[in-house]
Design an enzyme around this catalytic site. Structure first.
Site, PDB file in Angstrom:
ATOM      1  CE  LYS A 161      -1.792   3.003   1.790  1.00  0.00           C
ATOM      2  NZ  LYS A 161      -1.570   4.390   1.316  1.00  0.00           N
ATOM      3  N   GLY A 220       6.721   6.042   7.770  1.00  0.00           N
ATOM      4  CA  GLY A 220       5.879   7.227   7.626  1.00  0.00           C
ATOM      5  C   GLY A 220       5.938   8.043   8.900  1.00  0.00           C
ATOM      6  CB  SER A 221       3.780  10.751  10.113  1.00  0.00           C
ATOM      7  OG  SER A 221       2.528  10.091  10.090  1.00  0.00           O
ATOM      8  CB  VAL A 266       0.341   7.302  10.184  1.00  0.00           C
ATOM      9  CG1 VAL A 266      -0.123   6.017   9.516  1.00  0.00           C
ATOM     10  CG2 VAL A 266      -0.474   8.476   9.666  1.00  0.00           C
ATOM     11  N   GLY A 267       2.134   5.927  12.520  1.00  0.00           N
ATOM     12  CA  GLY A 267       2.803   4.742  13.069  1.00  0.00           C
ATOM     13  C   GLY A 267       2.172   4.297  14.378  1.00  0.00           C
ATOM     14  CD  GLU A 288      12.880   2.041  11.034  1.00  0.00           C
ATOM     15  OE1 GLU A 288      13.221   3.104  11.592  1.00  0.00           O
ATOM     16  OE2 GLU A 288      13.265   0.927  11.418  1.00  0.00           O
ATOM     17  CB  CYS A 333      12.813  10.269   7.723  1.00  0.00           C
ATOM     18  SG  CYS A 333      14.031   9.134   7.041  1.00  0.00           S
ATOM     19  CD  GLN A 340       5.276  17.648   3.178  1.00  0.00           C
ATOM     20  OE1 GLN A 340       4.682  17.301   4.199  1.00  0.00           O
ATOM     21  NE2 GLN A 340       6.557  17.919   3.173  1.00  0.00           N
ATOM     22  CD  GLU A 400       8.920  14.361  10.619  1.00  0.00           C
ATOM     23  OE1 GLU A 400       7.792  13.862  10.709  1.00  0.00           O
ATOM     24  OE2 GLU A 400       9.906  13.754  10.147  1.00  0.00           O
TER      25      GLU A 400
HETATM   26  P1  NAD Z   1       2.188   9.352   6.509  1.00  0.00           P
HETATM   27  O1  NAD Z   1       2.387   8.760   7.847  1.00  0.00           O
HETATM   28  O2  NAD Z   1       1.177  10.404   6.340  1.00  0.00           O
HETATM   29  O3  NAD Z   1       1.807   8.196   5.457  1.00  0.00           O
HETATM   30  C1  NAD Z   1       2.599   7.026   5.309  1.00  0.00           C
HETATM   31  C2  NAD Z   1       1.740   5.928   4.700  1.00  0.00           C
HETATM   32  O4  NAD Z   1       0.717   5.561   5.632  1.00  0.00           O
HETATM   33  C3  NAD Z   1       1.030   6.313   3.428  1.00  0.00           C
HETATM   34  O5  NAD Z   1       1.011   5.213   2.545  1.00  0.00           O
HETATM   35  C4  NAD Z   1      -0.372   6.636   3.916  1.00  0.00           C
HETATM   36  O6  NAD Z   1      -1.375   6.525   2.911  1.00  0.00           O
HETATM   37  C5  NAD Z   1      -0.552   5.593   4.984  1.00  0.00           C
HETATM   38  N1  NAD Z   1      -1.565   5.898   6.006  1.00  0.00           N
HETATM   39  C6  NAD Z   1      -2.078   7.106   6.350  1.00  0.00           C
HETATM   40  N2  NAD Z   1      -2.947   6.961   7.383  1.00  0.00           N
HETATM   41  C7  NAD Z   1      -2.967   5.642   7.696  1.00  0.00           C
HETATM   42  C8  NAD Z   1      -3.654   4.873   8.679  1.00  0.00           C
HETATM   43  N3  NAD Z   1      -4.476   5.435   9.550  1.00  0.00           N
HETATM   44  N4  NAD Z   1      -3.410   3.543   8.736  1.00  0.00           N
HETATM   45  C9  NAD Z   1      -2.543   2.952   7.870  1.00  0.00           C
HETATM   46  N5  NAD Z   1      -1.883   3.636   6.909  1.00  0.00           N
HETATM   47  C10 NAD Z   1      -2.089   4.961   6.825  1.00  0.00           C
HETATM   48  O7  NAD Z   1       3.632   9.855   6.030  1.00  0.00           O
HETATM   49  P2  NAD Z   1       4.051  10.560   4.655  1.00  0.00           P
HETATM   50  O8  NAD Z   1       3.512  11.953   4.607  1.00  0.00           O
HETATM   51  O9  NAD Z   1       3.769   9.662   3.508  1.00  0.00           O
HETATM   52  O10 NAD Z   1       5.643  10.626   4.832  1.00  0.00           O
HETATM   53  C11 NAD Z   1       6.279  11.568   5.633  1.00  0.00           C
HETATM   54  C12 NAD Z   1       6.612  10.999   6.999  1.00  0.00           C
HETATM   55  O11 NAD Z   1       7.355   9.793   6.837  1.00  0.00           O
HETATM   56  C13 NAD Z   1       7.506  11.910   7.830  1.00  0.00           C
HETATM   57  O12 NAD Z   1       7.058  11.894   9.158  1.00  0.00           O
HETATM   58  C14 NAD Z   1       8.887  11.268   7.712  1.00  0.00           C
HETATM   59  O13 NAD Z   1       9.754  11.558   8.783  1.00  0.00           O
HETATM   60  C15 NAD Z   1       8.526   9.829   7.669  1.00  0.00           C
HETATM   61  N6  NAD Z   1       9.580   9.035   7.055  1.00  0.00           N
HETATM   62  C16 NAD Z   1      10.329   8.241   7.871  1.00  0.00           C
HETATM   63  C17 NAD Z   1      11.371   7.506   7.351  1.00  0.00           C
HETATM   64  C18 NAD Z   1      12.201   6.629   8.226  1.00  0.00           C
HETATM   65  O14 NAD Z   1      12.877   5.746   7.693  1.00  0.00           O
HETATM   66  N7  NAD Z   1      12.220   6.824   9.527  1.00  0.00           N
HETATM   67  C19 NAD Z   1      11.648   7.570   5.987  1.00  0.00           C
HETATM   68  C20 NAD Z   1      10.846   8.387   5.173  1.00  0.00           C
HETATM   69  C21 NAD Z   1       9.810   9.113   5.722  1.00  0.00           C
END
Ligand code: NAD
Length: 488
Positions: free
Chosen positions: A183, A235-236, A239-240, A256, A290, A337, A388
Site C-alpha cells: 500500500k 511514515g509519520s 500514523v505509526g 520507521e 526523515c 506539505q 517535525e
Molecule cells: P504518513 O504517515 O502520512 O503516510 C505514510 C503511509 O501511511 C502512506 O502510505 C499513507 O497513505 C498511509 N496511512 C495514512 N494513514 C494511515 C492509517 N491510519 N493507517 C494505515 N496507513 C495509513 O507519512 P508521509 O507523509 O507519507 O511521509 C512523511 C513521513 O514519513 C515523515 O514523518 C517522515 O519523517 C517519515 N519518514 C520516515 C522515514 C524513516 O525511515 N524513519 C523515511 C521516510 C519518511
C-alpha cells in the site's frame, strides 16, 4: 523563464494488482496525481481503493503466495536480480517520472533510481544466505531449526522515496518467500506501480503480490487484518502509533517514523565545512527527508559567523522544476506539505523566533515552491524546535558547551539522526556515546546512509523491533523459525 514541459505524455491510467490481475477499485473511484512543479501536468489517475478492496487483495495473496513460499532460494534470488535489471534498463525514464511525480531534482531522482536496483540485488543475495542451525541432542538425535516465511506481509510506505523505501521492504519480504500486499502513498502511486511491474517482469508469480493504491482507508485495513502476519511501515509517528495499536500483540510490526534531527557545531569547527554539511542535510530533497537536518545547535562564540554562512548557502539554492538545468531544490511534494511548511513559518514568527531568510511561497504559482527558511533565536520550548516540519525550515539554537548541546539535541520525542561538527575526536566520541539517536553522524550531514548498514531510529522515531536496510537483521523480521526435534 517560461516553462516548457520537456516530457509530454498522456496521463498514466493506473490500476491495482489483485489476484494477478490489473484491476480498478470495486466502486470505480479514482484519484489524480499532478506534478508538484507544474500543476497543469497530470501524471496520472489511480484507484482510490477502499477497505473492501484491501480485504480482497489480502485474501488473494494469502491464497496465491504458496507457490512463492515453496520457490527455491535460487529462484527467489533470480527474480529479484531480474527486477533489478528491469529497473536499471529504464533508469532514465524512471528518473523523469520520479521528478514529475514527487518533485525531486533530476540528480536526487537519479540517485534513487540508481540505488533501488542495488537494494534488490542485496536482498537477492540474502535469499541465498537463509540458513537454519542444528544442535546435538541427548539420544544421539538432533534438533534443527527451520526458517520459514511468516506468510502475508503488509508494506505501507511514504512518498519521499517511493522506489527506494518499498524496495527495502518488498526485497527482503520476497527474498524470504512471503506474499506481499503493498500500500504505497497516494502522493507517488506511479513509481510504486513501476516497482511492482519490475518484480512481475522479473518473474514473480503475480498472485504472490498485491498492489492497492489509495490513502488511509486501505492502509488502516491492511494493518488491522489478522491475515497479515507482519506489517512494515515507514511514515509519520502519528500514523505509526495508530498502526501499532491496530496490529496488536500477536503479529509483527516494524515502524520507521519521523525525526527532528539536529547538528551540533562546536567552537573548534571548520565553519565553511559545517555550513556545507548543514545545508546539504537541511535543504536536500527540499527538507523532505526523515533524516533531514531541522535544528542547528551551535556554540555561542561561532553562532553569528555560522549563521551568515548557512544563510548565504540557503540563498544560493535555485528553487524550481527539478527537470530544469541548474535547479538545486525542487518543489514541496504536495499541497498539504506547502500548507504545513508555511504554517510552521508563521508559528515560528509568532513564537518570537527570528526569520533570517526564506520561508515564502515563490511567485511561480505553477507549483508548490518555497524558499529555504532559516530561523534563529529559537528556544527549546518553541514548536519549531520540537515538532517535525518535514520541509526546508532550519532552526538555530545557541549553547555554551557540549553538555548543554547534547541535552538540547535530545530534548524532542524523536531519535532518528543527529550530527556533530568538530575537530575534537574526544568530544565527537562523547557525543556518539551519549546521544539517543539510531544514526550518529560525525562531520557528515544527518542525511545519507550506506546501503549495507543497519538503519533505524530511537524513541518515537522507530520501534527498533528490527532495523531496516541491513541484511541479516532485516531477514529475521520476514522469517519465522521452528525448532524440530528428531530422534533416531
Ligand atoms: P504518513 O504517515 O502520512 O503516510 C505514510 C503511509 O501511511 C502512506 O502510505 C499513507 O497513505 C498511509 N496511512 C495514512 N494513514 C494511515 C492509517 N491510519 N493507517 C494505515 N496507513 C495509513 O507519512 P508521509 O507523509 O507519507 O511521509 C512523511 C513521513 O514519513 C515523515 O514523518 C517522515 O519523517 C517519515 N519518514 C520516515 C522515514 C524513516 O525511515 N524513519 C523515511 C521516510 C519518511
Amino acid at each position: 523563464m517560461p516553462y516548457s514541459r520537456p516530457e509530454t505524455r498522456p496521463p498514466h491510467s493506473g490500476l491495482n494488482l489483485v489476484a494477478g490481475e490489473w484491476t480498478p477499485a470495486a466502486d470505480g473511484r479514482r484519484f489524480e496525481r499532478r506534478n508538484p512543479a507544474d500543476l497543469s501536468d497530470l501524471v496520472g489517475t489511480f484507484p482510490d481503493s477502499s477497505a473492501d478492496d484491501m480485504a480482497a487483495a489480502i485474501a488473494a495473496v494469502e491464497e496465491g503466495a504458496e507457490e512463492w513460499a515453496a520457490a527455491s532460494p535460487e529462484r527467489r534470488a533470480g527474480v529479484l536480480e531480474a527486477a533489478a535489471r528491469w529497473l536499471e534498463d529504464r533508469a532514465d525514464e524512471l528518473t523523469v517520472e520520479l521528478v514529475r511525480e514527487e518533485g525531486k531534482t533530476r540528480a536526487e531522482a537519479a540517485m534513487e533510481t540508481g540505488r533501488t536496483p542495488k537494494n534488490l540485488r542485496f536482498y537477492a543475495g540474502e535469499a541465498l544466505r537463509i540458513t537454519g542451525r542444528s544442535y546435538p541432542a541427548d539420544d544421539g538425535g538432533l534438533v534443527y531449526t527451520r526458517p520459514e516465511p511468516v506468510g502475508v506481509v503488509g508494506a505501507i510506505t511514504p512518498w519521499n522515496f517511493p522506489l527506494n523505501i518499498p524496495s527495502r521492504k518488498l526485497g527482503p519480504a520476497l527474498a524470504a518467500g512471503n506474499g506481499v500486499v503493498f500500500k504505497p502513498s497516494p502522493v507517488t502511486p506511479l513509481l510504486a506501480q513501476r516497482l511492482v511491474e519490475a518484480l512481475l517482469a522479473g518473474g514473480l508469480p503475480p498472485r504472490a503480490i498485491a498492489l492497492v493504491q489509495g490513502g488511509a482507508a486501505p492502509g488502516a485495513a491492511l494493518a488491522a487484518d489478522p491475515r497479515v502476519a507482519a506489517v512494515t511501515f515507514t511514515g509519520s509517528t502519528e500514523v505509526g502509533r495508530a498502526i501499532h495499536a491496530s496490529v496488536g500483540p500477536s503479529r509483527r510490526v516494524q515502524l520507521e517514523m519521523g525525526g527532528k534531527n539536529p547538528v551540533i557545531v562546536l567552537d573548534d569547527a571548520d565553519l565553511d565545512r559545517a555550513a556545507q554539511i548543514i545545508v546539504k542535510g537541511a535543504f536536500g530533497l527540499g527538507g523532505q527527508a526523515c533524516t533531514g537536518t531541522s535544528r542547528v545547535i551551535v556554540h555561542e562564540s561561532v553562532h553569528d559567523a555560522l549563521l551568515e554562512k548557512v544563510v548565504a548557502l540557503a540563498e544560493s539554492r535555485t528553487v524550481g522544476n527539478g527537470l530544469h538545468d541548474g535547479v538545486t531544490m525542487g518543489p514541496l511534494a504536495a499541497d498539504f506539505q506547502l500548507e504545513k511548511v508555511l504554517e510552521y513559518v508563521r508559528i515560528g514568527q509568532d513564537e518570537g523566533a527570528k526569520l533570517v531568510t526564506g520561508g515564502a511561497r515563490l511567485d511561480d504559482a505553477s507549483g508548490y515552491f518555497v524558499s529555504p527558511a532559516v530561523f534563529t533565536d529559537v528556544t527549546p520550548e518553541m514548536r519549531i524546535a520540537r515538532e517535525e516540519i518535514f520541509g526546508p525550515v532550519l532552526a538555530f539554537q545557541r549553547v555554551s558547551g557540549l553538555d548543554e548541546a547534547v541535552a538540547l539535541a535530545d530534548a524532542t520525542p524523536y531519535g532518528l539522526s543527529a550530527g556533530i561538527v568538530t575537530r575534537d575526536i574526544e568530544r565527537a566520541f562523547a557525543f556518539a556515546r551519549r546521544i539517543r539517536t539510531g544514526l550518529v553522524k560525525i562531520n557528515q550531514p544527518t542525511t545519507g546512509m550506506a546501503m549495507t548498514v543497519p538503519f533505524g531510529g530511537f524513541k518515537e522515531s522507530s520501534t527498533q523491533t528490527f532495523k531496516e536496510q541491513a541484511g541479516d537483521s532485516m531477514m529475521l523480521f520476514y522469517t519465522q523459525e521452528k525448532s524440530v526435534y528428531l530422534s533416531p
